[in-house]
Design an enzyme around this catalytic site. Sequence first.
Site, PDB file in Angstrom:
ATOM      1  N   ASP A 149      -5.788  95.574  11.007  1.00 49.57           N
ATOM      2  CA  ASP A 149      -5.792  94.520   9.987  1.00 49.57           C
ATOM      3  C   ASP A 149      -4.361  94.147   9.598  1.00 49.57           C
ATOM      4  O   ASP A 149      -4.047  93.961   8.424  1.00 49.57           O
ATOM      5  CB  ASP A 149      -6.569  94.985   8.753  1.00 49.57           C
TER       6      ASP A 149
ATOM      7  N   SER B 118      -5.711  97.068 -19.512  1.00 44.46           N
ATOM      8  CA  SER B 118      -5.956  95.694 -19.944  1.00 44.46           C
ATOM      9  C   SER B 118      -5.835  94.707 -18.788  1.00 44.46           C
ATOM     10  O   SER B 118      -6.343  93.597 -18.855  1.00 44.46           O
ATOM     11  CB  SER B 118      -4.976  95.301 -21.050  1.00 44.46           C
ATOM     12  N   ASP B 119      -5.119  95.115 -17.734  1.00 47.03           N
ATOM     13  CA  ASP B 119      -4.966  94.228 -16.580  1.00 47.03           C
ATOM     14  C   ASP B 119      -6.251  94.090 -15.786  1.00 47.03           C
ATOM     15  O   ASP B 119      -6.398  93.199 -14.968  1.00 47.03           O
ATOM     16  CB  ASP B 119      -3.856  94.758 -15.643  1.00 47.03           C
TER      17      ASP B 119
ATOM     18  N   LYS C  54      -4.035 102.751  -6.506  1.00 50.28           N
ATOM     19  CA  LYS C  54      -5.371 102.313  -6.105  1.00 50.28           C
ATOM     20  C   LYS C  54      -6.379 103.239  -6.768  1.00 50.28           C
ATOM     21  O   LYS C  54      -6.369 104.443  -6.528  1.00 50.28           O
ATOM     22  CB  LYS C  54      -5.519 102.357  -4.585  1.00 50.28           C
TER      23      LYS C  54
END
Length: 390
Positions: A310, A192-193, A213
């Site tokens: 990064d 639902s997120d 992930k």
Amino acid sequence: MENLTKREVSRQFSNRALKRGFSRQFSRQSSMDPRKNNQWFNFGRQSSVDPVQRSSVQEELTVPENLDSTMRLLFMACRGDTKGVEDLLNEGMDVNGIDLDGRTALHVAACEGHVEVVKLLLSRNANIDARDRWGSTAAADAKYYGNLDVYNILKACGASVPKTRKTPMTVSDPEEVPEYELNPAELQVRRSDGITKGSYQVAKWNGTKVSVKILDKDSYSDPETIAAFKHELTILEKVRHPNVVQFVGAVTQNIPMMIVSEYHSKGDLGCYLHKKGRLSPHKALNFALDIARGMNYLHEYKSDPIIHCDLKPKNVLMDSGGQLKVAGFGLLRLSNISYDKAKLSNPGAHVDPSNIYMAPEVYKNLIVDRSVDSYSFGVMLYETVNLLYF
């Protein structure tokens, strides 16, 4: 303060002092696994989705010595010993206990076609849709082996039969299944997120909060995306350091494919700085040293230096004790030119020219080395000390 910071950070960031100073060894993902003392159940028929199918045992089975309670339950279920299974359950044995392949007694009884054992296990609230490490359920196993009586009982009780789907990383030999492979049934992801492609979200693994992930299903046919996923997984799996985010495991043999790492409720350094405001010199120095230690470990990695490319506050996480951990490395795939020099394999991928923490060599697609991370670290350190947000 400036001289002290420069001296301490320089020592941690650019030499091997840390490697000599740390003697603590960090175990593999299995040290976090609540199943670490379990065994493989190798008797009788195996999972219907096991890449290597073994012939069933024909001779009379006898209980081997030195089996733990879970393995004894699976063994009794394999033998069709209803009384033996009942006795173990009456002694308090968990009806949903699993072996290292995630197989329960219900899986085993369904494979062997033992109707009475299946009925007993269901009456004791066995998880009818429990999945093994390959994603198979008891109903799927019963159907595969032609045990229609068992299959019909399970279906009547509401069992589901998952469709078998292969991933781009599916292996044919079970011995080639990575040791970090997790059973997706043990991961509770709140759909639902919403799932953002390539992002991490909070989930639970065996009751423990983790970051997951999930690879977008539309990416499975994209060779570049799969190559990037494998690259990130390879790097995460091999590093262990207190100032580097810890890899927990991955799902590569089932859909959806996932990378699982430790969860940090305090978020990232960027959020912390915006929330807390100006840091004391002591706190700023400690944070700088945490990042420097983590980056020094990556840069001095024994086989090949790991260049982040990064490094930024969003890629530095904070654990519950306030210690910082470097994350986000491995997202940019590099092609090695020499031992410590490389170029981006896919120029432009995940590169944001507006990212002021990123060294110019990266977004200009020039040859990079460890100095690009030093640049990013310097910008972060300036921001931390002066409280100027970019």
